[in-house]
Design a protein around this motif. Structure first.
Motif, PDB file in Angstrom:
ATOM      1  N   GLU A   8       0.818  -1.145   0.042  1.00  0.00           N
ATOM      2  CA  GLU A   8      -0.178   0.027   0.232  1.00  0.00           C
ATOM      3  C   GLU A   8       0.769   1.233  -0.133  1.00  0.00           C
ATOM      4  OE1 GLU A   8      -3.408   0.610  -0.394  1.00  0.00           O
ATOM      5  OE2 GLU A   8      -3.217  -1.761  -0.814  1.00  0.00           O
ATOM      6  N   ARG A   9       2.013   1.301   0.820  1.00  0.00           N
ATOM      7  CA  ARG A   9       2.722   2.394   0.896  1.00  0.00           C
ATOM      8  C   ARG A   9       3.344   2.630  -0.655  1.00  0.00           C
ATOM      9  NH1 ARG A   9       8.186   2.779   1.213  1.00  0.00           N
ATOM     10  NH2 ARG A   9       8.542   0.542   1.403  1.00  0.00           N
ATOM     11  N   ILE A  10       3.757   1.892  -1.271  1.00  0.00           N
ATOM     12  CA  ILE A  10       4.532   2.010  -2.617  1.00  0.00           C
ATOM     13  C   ILE A  10       3.401   2.252  -3.439  1.00  0.00           C
ATOM     14  CG2 ILE A  10       5.396   0.913  -4.732  1.00  0.00           C
ATOM     15  CD1 ILE A  10       7.491   1.193  -2.401  1.00  0.00           C
ATOM     16  N   LYS A  11       2.220   1.624  -3.513  1.00  0.00           N
ATOM     17  CA  LYS A  11       1.043   2.204  -4.264  1.00  0.00           C
ATOM     18  C   LYS A  11       0.742   3.687  -3.911  1.00  0.00           C
ATOM     19  CE  LYS A  11      -2.574  -0.514  -4.616  1.00  0.00           C
ATOM     20  NZ  LYS A  11      -3.710  -1.667  -4.142  1.00  0.00           N
ATOM     21  N   ASP A  12       0.653   4.184  -2.976  1.00  0.00           N
ATOM     22  CA  ASP A  12       0.328   5.515  -2.531  1.00  0.00           C
ATOM     23  C   ASP A  12       1.450   6.461  -3.160  1.00  0.00           C
ATOM     24  OD1 ASP A  12      -1.909   4.612  -1.238  1.00  0.00           O
ATOM     25  OD2 ASP A  12      -1.141   4.844   0.794  1.00  0.00           O
ATOM     26  N   TYR A  13       2.662   5.923  -2.746  1.00  0.00           N
ATOM     27  CA  TYR A  13       3.887   6.932  -3.523  1.00  0.00           C
ATOM     28  C   TYR A  13       3.695   6.820  -5.059  1.00  0.00           C
ATOM     29  CZ  TYR A  13       8.397   8.267  -4.967  1.00  0.00           C
ATOM     30  OH  TYR A  13       9.439   8.954  -5.654  1.00  0.00           O
ATOM     31  N   MET A  14       3.409   5.795  -5.649  1.00  0.00           N
ATOM     32  CA  MET A  14       3.356   5.753  -7.065  1.00  0.00           C
ATOM     33  C   MET A  14       2.416   6.450  -7.745  1.00  0.00           C
ATOM     34  SD  MET A  14       6.088   4.139  -7.891  1.00  0.00           S
ATOM     35  CE  MET A  14       6.052   3.553  -9.651  1.00  0.00           C
ATOM     36  N   SER A 106       9.207  -1.867 -24.063  1.00  0.00           N
ATOM     37  CA  SER A 106       8.429  -3.125 -23.425  1.00  0.00           C
ATOM     38  C   SER A 106       7.246  -3.266 -24.224  1.00  0.00           C
ATOM     39  CB  SER A 106       8.152  -3.014 -22.044  1.00  0.00           C
ATOM     40  OG  SER A 106       7.231  -1.887 -22.152  1.00  0.00           O
ATOM     41  N   ASN A 107       6.581  -4.449 -23.920  1.00  0.00           N
ATOM     42  CA  ASN A 107       5.130  -4.777 -24.237  1.00  0.00           C
ATOM     43  C   ASN A 107       4.471  -3.800 -23.308  1.00  0.00           C
ATOM     44  OD1 ASN A 107       5.622  -6.628 -26.299  1.00  0.00           O
ATOM     45  ND2 ASN A 107       5.762  -8.270 -24.614  1.00  0.00           N
ATOM     46  N   VAL A 108       3.051  -3.677 -23.663  1.00  0.00           N
ATOM     47  CA  VAL A 108       2.022  -3.037 -22.626  1.00  0.00           C
ATOM     48  C   VAL A 108       1.780  -3.889 -21.713  1.00  0.00           C
ATOM     49  CG1 VAL A 108      -0.093  -2.131 -22.662  1.00  0.00           C
ATOM     50  CG2 VAL A 108       1.249  -1.827 -24.671  1.00  0.00           C
ATOM     51  N   GLN A 109       1.865  -3.359 -20.525  1.00  0.00           N
ATOM     52  CA  GLN A 109       1.454  -4.129 -19.214  1.00  0.00           C
ATOM     53  C   GLN A 109       0.561  -3.425 -18.200  1.00  0.00           C
ATOM     54  OE1 GLN A 109       2.475  -7.168 -18.946  1.00  0.00           O
ATOM     55  NE2 GLN A 109       3.976  -7.511 -20.174  1.00  0.00           N
ATOM     56  N   THR A 110      -0.264  -4.047 -17.432  1.00  0.00           N
ATOM     57  CA  THR A 110      -1.266  -3.453 -16.467  1.00  0.00           C
ATOM     58  C   THR A 110      -0.963  -4.364 -15.185  1.00  0.00           C
ATOM     59  OG1 THR A 110      -3.042  -4.846 -17.299  1.00  0.00           O
ATOM     60  CG2 THR A 110      -2.978  -2.673 -18.221  1.00  0.00           C
ATOM     61  N   GLY A 111      -1.252  -3.741 -13.941  1.00  0.00           N
ATOM     62  CA  GLY A 111      -1.373  -4.487 -12.709  1.00  0.00           C
ATOM     63  C   GLY A 111      -0.146  -3.949 -11.973  1.00  0.00           C
TER      64      GLY A 111
END
Length: 249
Positions: A8-14, A106-111
């Motif tokens: 969650e910390r990384i997600k918030d930062y990103m 790169s290829n396109v990515q999600t997630g």
């Protein structure tokens, strides 16, 4: 490179950087010998690219990384990625037309793992380009072929042992005798006959025949065997990838 878990910390930062893991993402990695020891030049280019909409640009040691999330899901294609890459290079060449740049895309990515995946793929594309002796141009991960698999095995003990078993004696022979039989082997494997190999290397056909026989004697194999050629080809690719990474690091 995947050493950090996305919590969650990384997600918030990103999120503060403007990155949305639910949207399509690509990564471009810009590699140039001109960046080595020229941090000011590198930072100037980062500043130039930093104004590009939908981009996160950063100093990645001697390279420049670009995460791009500017398009929508329907337009996230290989073609649109290549168009974006060409636009990046155009901006850079407007700043400095003399630069020689390899751009891996790169290829396109999600997630949640999209940053790790796209970075790894962009980096792999630059390594593959350098294995081919390229100093400029755009190289897409999808075009790597067998190198997609080989790059993933860098540092793998099994891969190192495979190279040693297949071509280790030839590598040592070149080092001790000052010859270039590894290069000759690579050329022989890339061409359908020895005449074409001789033409490519600007050698007399008899010289190539002699070198082929010497290689076969050193390795204890026949280069006329398909299975042998395949195994040696893979070993050579692994060896080249390792050499590129050693120089780059």
């Amino acid at each position: 490179m995947g050493t950090t878990s996305v919590d969650e910390r990384i997600k918030d930062y990103m999120h503060t950087l403007g990155l949305d893991f639910s949207r399509p993402l690509i990564c471009c990695l810009l590699v140039s010998k001109d960046f080595i020891g020229r941090e000011k030049e590198q930072n100037n280019i980062i500043e130039v690219l930093g104004n590009e909409k939908g981009c996160i640009v950063w100093n990645c040691r001697n390279d420049i990384g670009v995460l791009y999330q500017g398009g929508n899901a329907e337009h996230a294609t290989v073609e649109s990625s290549m168009m974006f890459a060409h636009a990046l290079l155009e901006k850079i060449y407007q700043y400095d037309s003399q630069l020689k740049l390899v751009l891996g895309i790169s290829n396109v990515q999600t997630g949640l793992n999209s940053v790790r995946k796209t970075y790894w793929q962009g980096w792999s594309a630059t390594v593959a380009a350098q294995c081919q002796g390229k100093e400029d141009g755009i190289f897409h991960y999808k075009d790597l072929g067998i190198l997609q698999l080989l790059v993933k095995n860098i540092g793998n003990e099994g891969a190192k042992e495979f190279v040693k078993e297949q071509i280790g004696t030839l590598i040592r022979y070149d080092e001790e005798k000052g010859t270039n039989l590894v290069t000759t082997l690579e050329e022989i494997l890339q061409h359908s006959n020895l005449k074409k190999t001789a033409e490519k290397m600007f050698l007399h056909p008899k010289t190539v025949v002699f070198r082929k026989q010497r290689i076969e004697k050193i390795l204890g194999v026949s280069l006329d065997s398909f299975e042998t050629r395949l195994a040696l080809g893979v070993a050579l690719k692994l060896h080249l990838v390792n050499q590129v990474i050693k120089v780059h690091n």
